[in-house]
Design an enzyme around this catalytic site. Sequence first.
Site, PDB file in Angstrom:
ATOM      1  N   CYS A   1      22.578  36.397 -11.535  1.00 14.03           N
ATOM      2  CA  CYS A   1      21.864  36.600 -12.796  1.00 14.03           C
ATOM      3  C   CYS A   1      21.972  38.066 -13.191  1.00 14.03           C
ATOM      4  CB  CYS A   1      20.396  36.198 -12.635  1.00 14.03           C
ATOM      5  SG  CYS A   1      19.396  36.450 -14.112  1.00 14.03           S
TER       6      CYS A   1
ATOM      7  N   HIS B   1      20.337  27.287 -16.302  1.00 16.26           N
ATOM      8  CA  HIS B   1      19.974  28.667 -15.960  1.00 16.26           C
ATOM      9  C   HIS B   1      19.405  29.398 -17.169  1.00 16.26           C
ATOM     10  CE1 HIS B   1      20.913  32.522 -13.622  1.00 16.26           C
ATOM     11  NE2 HIS B   1      20.604  32.961 -14.827  1.00 16.26           N
ATOM     12  N   GLU B   2      20.090  29.288 -18.313  1.00 11.33           N
ATOM     13  CA  GLU B   2      19.641  30.019 -19.502  1.00 11.33           C
ATOM     14  C   GLU B   2      18.365  29.420 -20.093  1.00 11.33           C
ATOM     15  OE1 GLU B   2      20.854  32.843 -19.976  1.00 11.33           O
ATOM     16  OE2 GLU B   2      22.507  32.514 -18.578  1.00 11.33           O
TER      17      GLU B   2
ATOM     18  N   HIS C   1      15.366  30.591 -18.206  1.00  5.71           N
ATOM     19  CA  HIS C   1      14.919  31.927 -18.623  1.00  5.71           C
ATOM     20  C   HIS C   1      13.891  31.830 -19.750  1.00  5.71           C
ATOM     21  CE1 HIS C   1      16.989  35.054 -16.448  1.00  5.71           C
ATOM     22  NE2 HIS C   1      18.177  34.526 -16.652  1.00  5.71           N
TER      23      HIS C   1
END
Length: 214
Positions: free
Chosen positions: A126, A168-169, A172
């Site tokens: 990351c 993953h995004e 966030h």
Amino acid sequence: METPSDRVPLAERVEQLLLEEGPLPIVAAGHPVLRRRTVPYDRQLDDALLARFVQALRVTMRTAPGVGLAAPQVGVGLRIAVIEDPAPVPEEVRVARGREPQPFRVLVNPAYEAVGTERAAFFEGCLSVPGYQAVVARHAAVRLTGQDEHGRELDEEFTGWPARIVQHETDHLDGTLYLDRAELRSLSCNAAAARYWGQPTAEEAARALGFDLP
């Protein structure tokens, strides 16, 4: 905990970020913005400012370099992320990880849900946790919904490495870092990961470091 930037309207905060040309500063783990749920995008930025912000995210992602970047990673708590993956990897890695090239995409108000029960575990890193990688087990396939930067609806299935990127995004945007989902026994600095764990899969790392794979 409130920070001074929290009291600045989102549009003004973005304008301030864009005053300087070039890539935006990426905030690192420990910054409160990375641990908060983002605000859904609802035209807080006018069309011209949104276009400039998206372009700045694109430049920052490519410069880093990375395959995705979420607005909180540049200090903006809006539910916006960008992804792009040219997938410059050897064929055996491409096949093992399902890593296919992905064009530049803007994800506005994205959400994902699992498609099926299969999970896949690979090392990932990351930009907001520089210098380290760890194995994360994620859904092998997901359905992503949301909009693009023009307000067009997105409803698409992703598999393999692209599914990992969008998870993953999107995480966030919910205040979740990949380390929250990682197998911590696998945590490796980049140098160690390159030296020991460059194989297409995480099987050898699991045996040597003592953790289970799905």
